[in-house]
Design a protein around this motif. Structure first.
Motif, PDB file in Angstrom:
ATOM      1  N   THR A  14       7.679  -7.788  -7.344  1.00 31.79           N
ATOM      2  CA  THR A  14       6.469  -8.620  -7.337  1.00 31.79           C
ATOM      3  C   THR A  14       5.822  -8.612  -5.961  1.00 31.79           C
ATOM      4  N   ASN A  15       6.612  -8.787  -4.920  1.00 33.74           N
ATOM      5  CA  ASN A  15       6.068  -8.760  -3.556  1.00 33.74           C
ATOM      6  C   ASN A  15       5.511  -7.389  -3.201  1.00 33.74           C
ATOM      7  N   GLN A  16       6.208  -6.339  -3.635  1.00 32.63           N
ATOM      8  CA  GLN A  16       5.781  -4.970  -3.334  1.00 32.63           C
ATOM      9  C   GLN A  16       4.398  -4.674  -3.911  1.00 32.63           C
ATOM     10  N   ALA A  17       4.070  -5.306  -5.032  1.00 31.82           N
ATOM     11  CA  ALA A  17       2.805  -5.018  -5.721  1.00 31.82           C
ATOM     12  C   ALA A  17       1.590  -5.335  -4.865  1.00 31.82           C
ATOM     13  N   ARG A  18       1.728  -6.246  -3.931  1.00 31.80           N
ATOM     14  CA  ARG A  18       0.586  -6.593  -3.068  1.00 31.80           C
ATOM     15  C   ARG A  18       0.162  -5.426  -2.180  1.00 31.80           C
ATOM     16  N   PHE A  19       1.065  -4.489  -1.977  1.00 36.23           N
ATOM     17  CA  PHE A  19       0.774  -3.333  -1.116  1.00 36.23           C
ATOM     18  C   PHE A  19       0.617  -2.043  -1.902  1.00 36.23           C
ATOM     19  N   LYS A  20       1.042  -2.061  -3.171  1.00 40.08           N
ATOM     20  CA  LYS A  20       1.139  -0.832  -3.949  1.00 40.08           C
ATOM     21  C   LYS A  20      -0.170  -0.431  -4.609  1.00 40.08           C
ATOM     22  N   HIS A  21      -0.996  -1.385  -4.976  1.00 39.84           N
ATOM     23  CA  HIS A  21      -2.139  -1.103  -5.843  1.00 39.84           C
ATOM     24  C   HIS A  21      -3.491  -1.099  -5.119  1.00 39.84           C
ATOM     25  N   GLY A  22      -3.473  -1.184  -3.812  1.00 40.81           N
ATOM     26  CA  GLY A  22      -4.722  -1.134  -3.066  1.00 40.81           C
ATOM     27  C   GLY A  22      -5.372  -2.502  -2.948  1.00 40.81           C
ATOM     28  N   HIS A  23      -6.159  -2.653  -1.909  1.00 41.35           N
ATOM     29  CA  HIS A  23      -6.747  -3.956  -1.616  1.00 41.35           C
ATOM     30  C   HIS A  23      -7.758  -4.382  -2.681  1.00 41.35           C
ATOM     31  N   ASP A  24      -8.432  -3.420  -3.296  1.00 43.90           N
ATOM     32  CA  ASP A  24      -9.461  -3.778  -4.280  1.00 43.90           C
ATOM     33  C   ASP A  24      -8.874  -4.484  -5.499  1.00 43.90           C
ATOM     34  N   LEU A  25      -7.663  -4.080  -5.903  1.00 38.17           N
ATOM     35  CA  LEU A  25      -7.034  -4.688  -7.074  1.00 38.17           C
ATOM     36  C   LEU A  25      -6.234  -5.947  -6.743  1.00 38.17           C
ATOM     37  N   LEU A  26      -6.184  -6.315  -5.473  1.00 34.42           N
ATOM     38  CA  LEU A  26      -5.354  -7.451  -5.068  1.00 34.42           C
ATOM     39  C   LEU A  26      -5.679  -8.744  -5.824  1.00 34.42           C
ATOM     40  N   PRO A  27      -6.949  -9.081  -6.080  1.00 35.13           N
ATOM     41  CA  PRO A  27      -7.212 -10.305  -6.855  1.00 35.13           C
ATOM     42  C   PRO A  27      -6.553 -10.304  -8.234  1.00 35.13           C
ATOM     43  N   ALA A  28      -6.508  -9.151  -8.883  1.00 38.31           N
ATOM     44  CA  ALA A  28      -5.842  -9.056 -10.187  1.00 38.31           C
ATOM     45  C   ALA A  28      -4.327  -9.201 -10.028  1.00 38.31           C
ATOM     46  N   VAL A  29      -3.776  -8.559  -8.995  1.00 34.08           N
ATOM     47  CA  VAL A  29      -2.344  -8.680  -8.718  1.00 34.08           C
ATOM     48  C   VAL A  29      -1.967 -10.136  -8.466  1.00 34.08           C
TER      49      VAL A  29
END
Length: 537
Positions: A481-496
Protein backbone atom coordinates in the motif's frame (compact mmCIF):
# COMPACT_ATOMS: atom_id res chain seq x y z
CA UNK A 1 -36.76 -23.87 3.43
CA UNK A 2 -35.66 -20.23 3.12
CA UNK A 3 -37.89 -17.23 2.97
CA UNK A 4 -37.75 -13.50 3.45
CA UNK A 5 -39.57 -13.86 6.76
CA UNK A 6 -36.68 -15.70 8.43
CA UNK A 7 -35.58 -14.04 11.65
CA UNK A 8 -32.18 -12.37 11.46
CA UNK A 9 -29.36 -14.06 13.36
CA UNK A 10 -27.43 -10.78 13.45
CA UNK A 11 -27.15 -8.18 16.16
CA UNK A 12 -29.77 -5.46 15.54
CA UNK A 13 -28.48 -2.05 14.52
CA UNK A 14 -28.50 0.75 17.05
CA UNK A 15 -29.42 3.12 14.22
CA UNK A 16 -32.47 1.44 12.65
CA UNK A 17 -34.68 4.54 12.61
CA UNK A 18 -32.45 6.94 14.51
CA UNK A 19 -31.42 9.20 11.64
CA UNK A 20 -34.87 9.17 10.05
CA UNK A 21 -36.23 10.80 13.20
CA UNK A 22 -33.24 12.68 14.56
CA UNK A 23 -33.50 16.45 14.70
CA UNK A 24 -30.26 18.22 15.38
CA UNK A 25 -30.34 20.95 18.00
CA UNK A 26 -30.02 24.31 16.18
CA UNK A 27 -26.44 25.61 16.49
CA UNK A 28 -25.76 28.95 18.14
CA UNK A 29 -24.48 30.27 14.83
CA UNK A 30 -26.32 29.86 11.52
CA UNK A 31 -24.90 27.82 8.68
CA UNK A 32 -24.51 30.98 6.62
CA UNK A 33 -22.51 32.69 9.37
CA UNK A 34 -20.29 29.61 9.65
CA UNK A 35 -19.61 29.58 5.89
CA UNK A 36 -18.62 33.25 5.92
CA UNK A 37 -16.40 32.75 8.94
CA UNK A 38 -14.80 29.67 7.39
CA UNK A 39 -14.05 31.67 4.24
CA UNK A 40 -12.26 34.32 6.29
CA UNK A 41 -10.31 31.75 8.30
CA UNK A 42 -9.26 29.94 5.10
CA UNK A 43 -7.75 33.19 3.84
CA UNK A 44 -5.88 33.56 7.13
CA UNK A 45 -4.48 30.03 6.87
CA UNK A 46 -3.42 30.63 3.28
CA UNK A 47 -1.43 33.58 4.60
CA UNK A 48 0.13 31.33 7.23
CA UNK A 49 1.39 29.08 4.44
CA UNK A 50 2.67 32.08 2.52
CA UNK A 51 4.49 33.54 5.51
CA UNK A 52 6.30 30.39 6.66
CA UNK A 53 9.95 31.31 6.97
CA UNK A 54 11.53 27.86 7.05
CA UNK A 55 10.96 24.17 6.40
CA UNK A 56 10.15 23.32 10.02
CA UNK A 57 7.36 25.92 10.12
CA UNK A 58 5.95 24.54 6.87
CA UNK A 59 6.07 20.95 8.11
CA UNK A 60 4.43 21.77 11.42
CA UNK A 61 1.70 23.68 9.61
CA UNK A 62 1.05 20.86 7.13
CA UNK A 63 1.02 18.30 9.94
CA UNK A 64 -1.44 20.33 12.02
CA UNK A 65 -3.72 20.96 9.04
CA UNK A 66 -3.80 17.25 8.22
CA UNK A 67 -4.34 16.05 11.77
CA UNK A 68 -7.09 18.62 12.33
CA UNK A 69 -8.94 17.20 9.32
CA UNK A 70 -8.89 20.29 7.09
CA UNK A 71 -6.31 19.26 4.49
CA UNK A 72 -9.01 19.17 1.79
CA UNK A 73 -9.23 22.96 2.07
CA UNK A 74 -5.54 23.50 1.35
CA UNK A 75 -4.47 20.87 -1.17
CA UNK A 76 -2.59 23.34 -3.37
CA UNK A 77 -0.79 24.97 -0.43
CA UNK A 78 0.18 21.57 1.01
CA UNK A 79 1.50 20.31 -2.33
CA UNK A 80 3.53 23.48 -2.86
CA UNK A 81 4.95 23.41 0.67
CA UNK A 82 5.97 19.76 0.49
CA UNK A 83 7.48 20.14 -2.97
CA UNK A 84 9.66 22.95 -1.62
CA UNK A 85 10.64 20.86 1.40
CA UNK A 86 11.48 17.88 -0.82
CA UNK A 87 13.71 19.93 -3.09
CA UNK A 88 15.80 21.25 -0.20
CA UNK A 89 18.29 18.87 1.40
CA UNK A 90 17.64 18.53 5.14
CA UNK A 91 20.38 19.73 7.46
CA UNK A 92 18.65 19.19 10.81
CA UNK A 93 19.93 16.73 13.40
CA UNK A 94 16.67 16.93 15.33
CA UNK A 95 14.90 13.55 15.37
CA UNK A 96 11.40 15.02 15.41
CA UNK A 97 12.12 17.24 12.42
CA UNK A 98 13.81 14.51 10.35
CA UNK A 99 11.09 11.95 11.09
CA UNK A 100 8.26 14.41 10.45
CA UNK A 101 9.77 15.35 7.08
CA UNK A 102 10.18 11.67 6.19
CA UNK A 103 6.56 10.78 7.00
CA UNK A 104 4.91 13.81 5.40
CA UNK A 105 6.83 13.51 2.15
CA UNK A 106 6.30 9.78 1.80
CA UNK A 107 2.59 10.09 2.56
CA UNK A 108 2.35 12.49 -0.37
CA UNK A 109 4.24 10.33 -2.85
CA UNK A 110 7.60 12.08 -2.52
CA UNK A 111 10.42 9.59 -2.03
CA UNK A 112 12.81 9.90 0.89
CA UNK A 113 15.53 7.37 1.64
CA UNK A 114 15.58 5.74 5.10
CA UNK A 115 19.26 6.68 5.16
CA UNK A 116 18.17 9.98 6.71
CA UNK A 117 17.98 8.13 10.04
CA UNK A 118 21.60 6.94 9.93
CA UNK A 119 22.70 10.08 11.78
CA UNK A 120 20.82 8.77 14.84
CA UNK A 121 22.70 5.45 14.85
CA UNK A 122 26.04 4.38 16.25
CA UNK A 123 28.84 2.56 14.49
CA UNK A 124 27.19 -0.78 15.17
CA UNK A 125 24.13 0.31 13.15
CA UNK A 126 21.74 0.47 16.10
CA UNK A 127 19.91 3.56 17.28
CA UNK A 128 21.70 5.70 19.85
CA UNK A 129 20.20 5.49 23.31
CA UNK A 130 20.25 9.29 23.71
CA UNK A 131 17.22 9.65 21.42
CA UNK A 132 15.15 7.84 24.06
CA UNK A 133 15.32 11.10 26.04
CA UNK A 134 13.19 12.74 23.34
CA UNK A 135 9.71 11.15 23.59
CA UNK A 136 8.18 13.51 21.03
CA UNK A 137 10.93 12.69 18.53
CA UNK A 138 10.63 9.00 19.33
CA UNK A 139 6.88 9.08 18.65
CA UNK A 140 7.53 10.83 15.35
CA UNK A 141 10.12 8.16 14.44
CA UNK A 142 7.62 5.43 15.34
CA UNK A 143 4.91 6.90 13.12
CA UNK A 144 7.38 7.57 10.30
CA UNK A 145 8.51 3.96 10.34
CA UNK A 146 5.00 2.87 9.29
CA UNK A 147 5.32 4.37 5.81
CA UNK A 148 7.89 1.69 5.00
CA UNK A 149 7.88 -0.25 1.75
CA UNK A 150 9.26 -3.71 0.87
CA UNK A 151 12.96 -4.27 1.51
CA UNK A 152 13.46 -1.68 4.24
CA UNK A 153 14.58 -3.64 7.33
CA UNK A 154 16.05 -0.48 8.84
CA UNK A 155 12.53 0.93 9.19
CA UNK A 156 11.31 -2.30 10.76
CA UNK A 157 14.15 -1.89 13.27
CA UNK A 158 13.00 1.68 13.89
CA UNK A 159 9.48 0.43 14.61
CA UNK A 160 10.72 -2.13 17.17
CA UNK A 161 13.13 0.30 18.83
CA UNK A 162 10.62 3.13 19.10
CA UNK A 163 7.75 0.86 20.22
CA UNK A 164 9.84 -0.69 23.00
CA UNK A 165 10.90 2.65 24.45
CA UNK A 166 7.52 4.34 24.02
CA UNK A 167 5.85 1.50 25.93
CA UNK A 168 8.34 1.78 28.78
CA UNK A 169 8.02 5.56 29.09
CA UNK A 170 4.24 5.76 28.48
CA UNK A 171 3.23 5.74 32.20
CA UNK A 172 5.41 8.79 32.93
CA UNK A 173 4.30 10.95 29.97
CA UNK A 174 2.10 13.98 30.41
CA UNK A 175 -0.95 15.04 28.43
CA UNK A 176 -1.40 15.46 25.48
CA UNK A 177 1.70 13.44 24.50
CA UNK A 178 0.57 10.55 26.70
CA UNK A 179 -2.69 10.21 24.75
CA UNK A 180 -0.92 10.48 21.41
CA UNK A 181 1.55 7.73 22.33
CA UNK A 182 -1.24 5.46 23.56
CA UNK A 183 -3.21 5.99 20.36
CA UNK A 184 -0.20 5.42 18.10
CA UNK A 185 0.77 2.21 19.89
CA UNK A 186 -2.75 0.99 19.23
CA UNK A 187 -2.91 2.16 15.60
CA UNK A 188 0.04 4.14 14.18
CA UNK A 189 -0.75 7.51 12.61
CA UNK A 190 -0.19 6.46 8.95
CA UNK A 191 -2.85 3.75 9.42
CA UNK A 192 -5.34 6.04 11.14
CA UNK A 193 -8.14 7.62 9.16
CA UNK A 194 -7.58 11.37 9.42
CA UNK A 195 -11.17 12.38 10.20
CA UNK A 196 -11.04 10.11 13.25
CA UNK A 197 -7.62 11.42 14.20
CA UNK A 198 -9.05 14.95 14.04
CA UNK A 199 -11.62 14.14 16.72
CA UNK A 200 -8.85 13.14 19.13
CA UNK A 201 -6.33 15.73 18.01
CA UNK A 202 -8.46 18.89 18.31
CA UNK A 203 -8.57 18.92 22.14
CA UNK A 204 -4.92 17.83 22.28
CA UNK A 205 -3.82 20.57 19.89
CA UNK A 206 -5.63 23.10 22.02
CA UNK A 207 -3.42 22.10 24.96
CA UNK A 208 -0.22 22.76 23.04
CA UNK A 209 1.43 26.02 24.03
CA UNK A 210 2.21 26.92 20.41
CA UNK A 211 -1.17 26.00 18.92
CA UNK A 212 -2.67 28.36 16.36
CA UNK A 213 -6.23 29.42 17.32
CA UNK A 214 -7.04 30.16 13.66
CA UNK A 215 -6.43 26.53 12.66
CA UNK A 216 -8.39 25.24 15.63
CA UNK A 217 -11.43 27.42 15.05
CA UNK A 218 -11.45 26.57 11.35
CA UNK A 219 -11.22 22.84 12.07
CA UNK A 220 -14.14 22.95 14.51
CA UNK A 221 -16.38 25.06 12.28
CA UNK A 222 -15.62 22.99 9.18
CA UNK A 223 -16.27 19.74 11.02
CA UNK A 224 -19.64 20.95 12.34
CA UNK A 225 -20.69 22.36 8.99
CA UNK A 226 -19.87 19.08 7.23
CA UNK A 227 -21.59 17.13 9.99
CA UNK A 228 -24.84 18.93 9.17
CA UNK A 229 -24.45 17.87 5.51
CA UNK A 230 -23.79 14.27 6.49
CA UNK A 231 -26.78 14.23 8.83
CA UNK A 232 -29.12 15.17 5.97
CA UNK A 233 -27.64 12.38 3.87
CA UNK A 234 -28.04 9.88 6.70
CA UNK A 235 -31.68 10.82 6.98
CA UNK A 236 -32.13 10.33 3.22
CA UNK A 237 -30.31 7.00 3.07
CA UNK A 238 -32.17 5.71 6.15
CA UNK A 239 -35.46 6.49 4.41
CA UNK A 240 -34.17 4.82 1.22
CA UNK A 241 -33.30 1.74 3.26
CA UNK A 242 -36.69 1.70 4.97
CA UNK A 243 -38.46 1.73 1.60
CA UNK A 244 -36.16 -0.95 0.19
CA UNK A 245 -36.55 -3.19 3.25
CA UNK A 246 -40.33 -2.81 3.16
CA UNK A 247 -40.38 -3.85 -0.49
CA UNK A 248 -37.89 -6.74 -0.62
CA UNK A 249 -38.43 -8.22 2.85
CA UNK A 250 -35.39 -10.43 3.52
CA UNK A 251 -35.56 -9.81 7.26
CA UNK A 252 -32.66 -12.26 7.76
CA UNK A 253 -30.16 -9.69 6.44
CA UNK A 254 -28.00 -7.32 8.47
CA UNK A 255 -29.48 -3.89 9.11
CA UNK A 256 -26.29 -1.96 8.37
CA UNK A 257 -27.12 0.95 6.07
CA UNK A 258 -25.58 3.53 8.45
CA UNK A 259 -22.40 1.46 8.66
CA UNK A 260 -22.36 1.31 4.84
CA UNK A 261 -22.67 5.08 4.72
CA UNK A 262 -19.73 5.33 7.13
CA UNK A 263 -17.65 3.28 4.70
CA UNK A 264 -18.57 5.68 1.90
CA UNK A 265 -17.56 8.52 4.19
CA UNK A 266 -14.10 6.98 4.51
CA UNK A 267 -13.57 7.41 0.78
CA UNK A 268 -15.26 10.75 0.23
CA UNK A 269 -16.20 12.88 3.23
CA UNK A 270 -15.95 16.23 1.42
CA UNK A 271 -19.19 18.14 0.87
CA UNK A 272 -18.83 18.21 -2.92
CA UNK A 273 -18.68 14.40 -3.13
CA UNK A 274 -22.26 13.76 -1.98
CA UNK A 275 -23.17 11.84 -5.16
CA UNK A 276 -20.37 9.24 -5.01
CA UNK A 277 -20.76 8.97 -1.24
CA UNK A 278 -24.47 8.16 -1.44
CA UNK A 279 -24.31 5.81 -4.44
CA UNK A 280 -21.32 4.02 -2.94
CA UNK A 281 -23.19 3.50 0.35
CA UNK A 282 -26.29 2.18 -1.41
CA UNK A 283 -24.23 -0.18 -3.56
CA UNK A 284 -22.45 -1.40 -0.48
CA UNK A 285 -25.75 -2.17 1.19
CA UNK A 286 -26.87 -4.12 -1.87
CA UNK A 287 -23.65 -6.14 -1.41
CA UNK A 288 -24.73 -6.90 2.14
CA UNK A 289 -28.17 -8.07 1.03
CA UNK A 290 -26.59 -10.33 -1.57
CA UNK A 291 -23.98 -11.65 0.86
CA UNK A 292 -26.51 -12.42 3.59
CA UNK A 293 -28.87 -14.05 1.10
CA UNK A 294 -26.04 -16.40 0.20
CA UNK A 295 -24.76 -16.91 3.75
CA UNK A 296 -27.95 -17.28 5.79
CA UNK A 297 -31.04 -16.91 3.60
CA UNK A 298 -30.85 -19.17 0.58
CA UNK A 299 -29.98 -22.77 -0.15
CA UNK A 300 -27.20 -23.42 -2.67
CA UNK A 301 -29.80 -24.21 -5.32
CA UNK A 302 -31.75 -21.02 -4.60
CA UNK A 303 -28.68 -18.81 -4.66
CA UNK A 304 -27.52 -20.48 -7.90
CA UNK A 305 -30.79 -19.44 -9.52
CA UNK A 306 -30.43 -15.86 -8.23
CA UNK A 307 -26.86 -15.73 -9.53
CA UNK A 308 -27.97 -17.02 -12.95
CA UNK A 309 -30.46 -14.14 -13.15
CA UNK A 310 -27.83 -11.63 -12.06
CA UNK A 311 -25.48 -12.85 -14.79
CA UNK A 312 -28.22 -12.31 -17.38
CA UNK A 313 -29.23 -8.93 -15.90
CA UNK A 314 -32.56 -8.51 -17.63
CA UNK A 315 -36.13 -8.22 -16.41
CA UNK A 316 -37.24 -11.51 -17.96
CA UNK A 317 -34.62 -13.36 -15.90
CA UNK A 318 -36.80 -12.88 -12.82
CA UNK A 319 -38.55 -16.11 -13.87
CA UNK A 320 -35.39 -17.97 -12.78
CA UNK A 321 -35.45 -16.53 -9.26
CA UNK A 322 -37.10 -18.23 -6.26
CA UNK A 323 -40.35 -16.55 -5.24
CA UNK A 324 -39.13 -14.86 -2.05
CA UNK A 325 -36.14 -13.37 -3.91
CA UNK A 326 -38.01 -11.99 -6.93
CA UNK A 327 -38.60 -8.58 -5.36
CA UNK A 328 -34.93 -8.35 -4.41
CA UNK A 329 -33.87 -9.10 -7.98
CA UNK A 330 -36.36 -6.58 -9.38
CA UNK A 331 -35.13 -3.97 -6.91
CA UNK A 332 -31.52 -4.58 -7.95
CA UNK A 333 -32.38 -3.72 -11.55
CA UNK A 334 -34.39 -0.67 -10.46
CA UNK A 335 -31.60 0.62 -8.19
CA UNK A 336 -28.92 0.21 -10.84
CA UNK A 337 -31.11 2.05 -13.36
CA UNK A 338 -31.54 4.90 -10.86
CA UNK A 339 -27.80 5.00 -10.18
CA UNK A 340 -27.07 5.09 -13.90
CA UNK A 341 -29.49 7.98 -14.41
CA UNK A 342 -27.87 9.93 -11.56
CA UNK A 343 -24.35 9.28 -12.82
CA UNK A 344 -25.18 10.28 -16.40
CA UNK A 345 -27.05 13.38 -15.24
CA UNK A 346 -23.94 14.48 -13.36
CA UNK A 347 -21.53 13.73 -16.20
CA UNK A 348 -20.02 10.60 -14.64
CA UNK A 349 -19.28 7.22 -16.21
CA UNK A 350 -22.05 4.76 -17.02
CA UNK A 351 -23.07 1.97 -14.69
CA UNK A 352 -21.71 -0.81 -16.93
CA UNK A 353 -18.43 -1.28 -15.06
CA UNK A 354 -20.24 -1.35 -11.72
CA UNK A 355 -22.70 -3.94 -13.04
CA UNK A 356 -19.87 -6.22 -14.21
CA UNK A 357 -18.17 -6.01 -10.83
CA UNK A 358 -21.45 -6.80 -9.06
CA UNK A 359 -21.94 -9.83 -11.29
CA UNK A 360 -18.42 -10.99 -10.50
CA UNK A 361 -19.08 -10.56 -6.78
CA UNK A 362 -22.18 -12.72 -7.04
CA UNK A 363 -20.15 -15.43 -8.80
CA UNK A 364 -17.63 -15.35 -5.95
CA UNK A 365 -20.40 -15.79 -3.40
CA UNK A 366 -21.69 -18.77 -5.37
CA UNK A 367 -18.21 -20.34 -5.42
CA UNK A 368 -17.98 -19.99 -1.64
CA UNK A 369 -21.41 -21.59 -1.26
CA UNK A 370 -20.35 -24.52 -3.44
CA UNK A 371 -17.20 -25.03 -1.35
CA UNK A 372 -19.32 -25.06 1.79
CA UNK A 373 -21.85 -27.46 0.29
CA UNK A 374 -19.06 -29.89 -0.61
CA UNK A 375 -17.40 -29.38 2.78
CA UNK A 376 -14.31 -28.37 0.81
CA UNK A 377 -11.39 -26.81 2.66
CA UNK A 378 -9.36 -25.09 -0.09
CA UNK A 379 -5.64 -24.42 -0.22
CA UNK A 380 -4.75 -21.23 1.61
CA UNK A 381 -3.78 -19.35 -1.56
CA UNK A 382 -7.07 -20.30 -3.24
CA UNK A 383 -9.05 -19.24 -0.19
CA UNK A 384 -7.22 -15.91 0.03
CA UNK A 385 -7.71 -15.23 -3.68
CA UNK A 386 -11.43 -15.90 -3.62
CA UNK A 387 -11.80 -14.20 -0.24
CA UNK A 388 -10.09 -11.06 -1.52
CA UNK A 389 -12.55 -10.99 -4.41
CA UNK A 390 -15.61 -11.70 -2.23
CA UNK A 391 -14.82 -9.18 0.53
CA UNK A 392 -16.10 -6.52 -1.90
CA UNK A 393 -13.15 -4.13 -1.69
CA UNK A 394 -12.07 -4.57 -5.31
CA UNK A 395 -15.57 -3.97 -6.59
CA UNK A 396 -16.02 -0.97 -4.31
CA UNK A 397 -12.76 0.60 -5.50
CA UNK A 398 -14.10 0.36 -9.05
CA UNK A 399 -17.41 1.86 -7.92
CA UNK A 400 -15.50 4.77 -6.38
CA UNK A 401 -13.72 5.65 -9.62
CA UNK A 402 -16.91 5.32 -11.67
CA UNK A 403 -18.85 7.53 -9.28
CA UNK A 404 -16.08 10.16 -9.14
CA UNK A 405 -15.85 10.32 -12.92
CA UNK A 406 -13.70 13.15 -14.25
CA UNK A 407 -12.99 14.34 -10.71
CA UNK A 408 -10.37 11.62 -10.66
CA UNK A 409 -7.22 11.87 -12.83
CA UNK A 410 -7.33 10.83 -16.48
CA UNK A 411 -6.82 7.09 -16.72
CA UNK A 412 -7.95 6.38 -13.14
CA UNK A 413 -10.84 4.15 -14.21
CA UNK A 414 -8.70 2.06 -16.56
CA UNK A 415 -6.06 1.87 -13.83
CA UNK A 416 -8.46 0.54 -11.18
CA UNK A 417 -10.07 -1.91 -13.64
CA UNK A 418 -6.63 -3.52 -13.97
CA UNK A 419 -6.75 -4.42 -10.25
CA UNK A 420 -3.40 -2.80 -9.39
CA UNK A 421 -1.38 -3.92 -6.39
CA UNK A 422 -2.79 -1.23 -4.08
CA UNK A 423 -6.36 -2.38 -4.79
CA UNK A 424 -5.46 -6.03 -4.23
CA UNK A 425 -3.64 -5.06 -1.02
CA UNK A 426 -6.77 -3.26 0.15
CA UNK A 427 -8.81 -6.40 -0.53
CA UNK A 428 -6.32 -8.76 1.13
CA UNK A 429 -5.98 -6.59 4.23
CA UNK A 430 -9.77 -6.50 4.50
CA UNK A 431 -10.11 -10.26 3.99
CA UNK A 432 -7.31 -11.26 6.35
CA UNK A 433 -8.39 -8.87 9.12
CA UNK A 434 -12.00 -10.02 8.68
CA UNK A 435 -10.98 -13.66 8.94
CA UNK A 436 -8.85 -13.06 12.02
CA UNK A 437 -11.89 -11.43 13.63
CA UNK A 438 -14.06 -14.37 12.54
CA UNK A 439 -11.60 -16.82 14.11
CA UNK A 440 -12.05 -15.11 17.47
CA UNK A 441 -15.70 -16.13 17.74
CA UNK A 442 -17.61 -19.44 17.45
CA UNK A 443 -17.81 -20.81 13.92
CA UNK A 444 -21.12 -20.50 12.04
CA UNK A 445 -21.90 -23.77 10.28
CA UNK A 446 -22.90 -21.76 7.19
CA UNK A 447 -19.46 -20.13 6.90
CA UNK A 448 -16.90 -21.53 4.50
CA UNK A 449 -13.48 -22.22 6.05
CA UNK A 450 -11.67 -18.91 6.55
CA UNK A 451 -8.07 -18.03 5.71
CA UNK A 452 -6.77 -18.72 9.20
CA UNK A 453 -8.35 -22.20 9.27
CA UNK A 454 -7.06 -23.02 5.79
CA UNK A 455 -3.53 -21.89 6.66
CA UNK A 456 -3.44 -23.88 9.90
CA UNK A 457 -4.78 -27.00 8.14
CA UNK A 458 -2.48 -26.80 5.13
CA UNK A 459 0.69 -26.08 7.10
CA UNK A 460 -0.29 -28.29 10.07
CA UNK A 461 0.39 -25.55 12.61
CA UNK A 462 -1.36 -24.30 15.71
CA UNK A 463 -3.87 -21.50 15.67
CA UNK A 464 -1.31 -19.24 17.36
CA UNK A 465 1.24 -19.84 14.61
CA UNK A 466 -1.41 -19.26 11.94
CA UNK A 467 -2.42 -15.96 13.55
CA UNK A 468 1.20 -14.80 13.55
CA UNK A 469 1.69 -15.81 9.91
CA UNK A 470 -1.40 -13.92 8.80
CA UNK A 471 -0.42 -10.85 10.84
CA UNK A 472 2.88 -10.92 8.93
CA UNK A 473 1.02 -11.13 5.61
CA UNK A 474 -1.08 -8.13 6.57
CA UNK A 475 2.11 -6.18 7.30
CA UNK A 476 3.39 -7.07 3.82
CA UNK A 477 0.18 -5.75 2.27
CA UNK A 478 0.62 -2.46 4.14
CA UNK A 479 4.09 -2.19 2.59
CA UNK A 480 2.53 -2.71 -0.84
CA UNK A 481 0.00 0.00 0.00
CA UNK A 482 2.78 2.44 0.88
CA UNK A 483 4.76 1.49 -2.23
CA UNK A 484 1.80 2.45 -4.44
CA UNK A 485 2.33 6.14 -3.71
CA UNK A 486 5.58 5.97 -5.69
CA UNK A 487 4.72 3.27 -8.22
CA UNK A 488 1.94 4.80 -10.30
CA UNK A 489 3.21 8.31 -10.96
CA UNK A 490 2.24 11.62 -9.44
CA UNK A 491 -0.73 12.14 -11.77
CA UNK A 492 -2.55 9.06 -10.45
CA UNK A 493 -1.76 9.84 -6.81
CA UNK A 494 -5.26 11.24 -6.03
CA UNK A 495 -6.79 7.93 -7.14
CA UNK A 496 -4.21 5.95 -5.14
CA UNK A 497 -4.97 8.03 -2.05
CA UNK A 498 -8.71 7.31 -2.34
CA UNK A 499 -7.97 3.59 -2.39
CA UNK A 500 -5.68 4.00 0.61
CA UNK A 501 -8.48 5.84 2.44
CA UNK A 502 -10.59 2.74 1.89
CA UNK A 503 -7.77 0.55 3.20
CA UNK A 504 -7.58 2.70 6.33
CA UNK A 505 -11.11 1.58 7.18
CA UNK A 506 -9.75 -1.91 7.86
CA UNK A 507 -8.45 -1.18 11.39
CA UNK A 508 -11.72 0.60 12.22
CA UNK A 509 -13.99 -2.27 11.16
CA UNK A 510 -11.75 -5.26 11.91
CA UNK A 511 -9.11 -4.09 14.38
CA UNK A 512 -8.55 -5.85 17.72
CA UNK A 513 -9.85 -9.11 16.20
CA UNK A 514 -13.39 -7.70 16.13
CA UNK A 515 -15.90 -7.61 13.29
CA UNK A 516 -17.39 -4.20 14.04
CA UNK A 517 -19.52 -4.29 10.91
CA UNK A 518 -21.44 -7.41 11.86
CA UNK A 519 -21.29 -6.59 15.58
CA UNK A 520 -21.99 -2.92 15.01
CA UNK A 521 -22.19 -1.88 18.66
CA UNK A 522 -18.39 -1.51 18.38
CA UNK A 523 -18.95 1.41 15.99
CA UNK A 524 -21.53 3.31 18.03
CA UNK A 525 -19.10 5.79 19.59
CA UNK A 526 -17.44 6.50 16.24
CA UNK A 527 -20.78 7.11 14.51
CA UNK A 528 -21.96 9.38 17.32
CA UNK A 529 -18.71 11.37 17.23
CA UNK A 530 -18.69 11.79 13.46
CA UNK A 531 -22.38 12.37 12.78
CA UNK A 532 -24.31 13.20 15.96
CA UNK A 533 -22.19 15.13 18.44
CA UNK A 534 -20.95 18.54 17.23
CA UNK A 535 -17.54 19.80 18.28
CA UNK A 536 -17.87 22.31 21.16
CA UNK A 537 -16.74 25.77 20.07
Amino acid sequence: MASGSMVSVFQPSAWSEFFSRYERKPPKRSGEWMKIRIGKLKEDVQMLFKNCSNSLERMNLVDAVQRLGIEHLFEIQIETALSDIHENEPSSSNLHEVALRFRLLREHGLWVSPDVFKKFKGEDGTFNEYITNDPKGLLCLYNASYVLTHGEPELEEATSFARHHLKSMAPSLRSPLAEQVKRALHVPLPRTYRRLEALSYMPEYEQEAEHNPILLELAKLEFNLLQAVHLKELKAISEWYSDLKGYVGLSFARDRVVECYLWGYFLFYEEEHALPRMIFAKLFFLHILLDDTNDVGATLEEYGKLDAAIQRWEESAVSLVPGYLKKFYNKLLICFKEFDDELRLNGRYSIDHIKKEFQQLSSCYLQEAEWLHKNHKPRFEDRLHLGAMSIGAIELCVYAMVCMGDEMPEGALEWVLGYPDVVMACARIGRLMNDLAASSKPRNNRDVANCMECYASEHKVTEEVAFAAIDSMIEDEWKTTNQARFKHGHDLLPAVQRVINFTLSGPVYYGDRKDAFTFSSHLEDIIKSLFVNPIPI
